[in-house]
Design a protein around this motif. Sequence first.
Motif: not given
Length: 257
Positions: A228-233, A251-256
């Motif tokens: 959910h975190l990856e898909q939303a944020y 939260a570990d890191r932002a994805l490209t």
Amino acid sequence: MTLSVSGLNIGYGSKRVISDINLPELPSGSLVAVVGPNAVGKSTLLKSFAGLVKYSGDIYFEQQTLSAMPRADVIRTLGYLPQALPQAISLVAYEVVFSACRAVRTDLTAAQVEVSIERIFDRLGIRDLALKRLSEMSGGQRQMVGLAQVLVRQPKLLLLDEPTSALDLHWQLNVLEAIRDETANAGAIALVASHDLNLALRFCDYVLILSRQGVLALVRPDELTPEHLEQAYGIRGRVEACSRGFPIVLADRALTR
């Protein structure tokens, strides 16, 4: 008392902001966090419920559509708190809260309104602000007065847009505890837009996750996943339990993107 949504589409003019929102019946006493990234439509969703933005589709409350309810009933049923803080006017807090309640709850006597105000001021811990002018208050204090204007009316459907945005941690906790208690005790339903996932997970019964494609998920706090975190944020993160057993997002890191 239940709330549900069917085929809701919301936009400004020709620009579609939210498409095809469907929500199952949310039961009486539910506190629902509305979360998601910036500009995804959290405020717009609440405004549509409040009748401030045009929409297509149906919003059902107490087994009837809001659009079919008499306007006077809608005004009495809904309690909407916008992001914008109450204006810094010369009236004192007690006056603005009293006026807000009397304007909507015409069924209450002045004495009953006064009793309700006393209770809400005590519950929010703002009795010391009662005779203070809004023009002399900080932004956080005015936000508390704005919330009091909503709660004192005892609405059955609360629409609260970032009610803790101007508050420090002490008052954030105080406000969310008060909203949770008022919602449960009145058998109401509250939608609370928030950017703070961990506060949402701590206090809310459900988390409505919006993405740029619409509703990503409606889950209980313990059902939130890293997906959910990856898909939303667009982040890599974890959902773990704190020492008291509540879920917490790390939260570990932002994805490209």
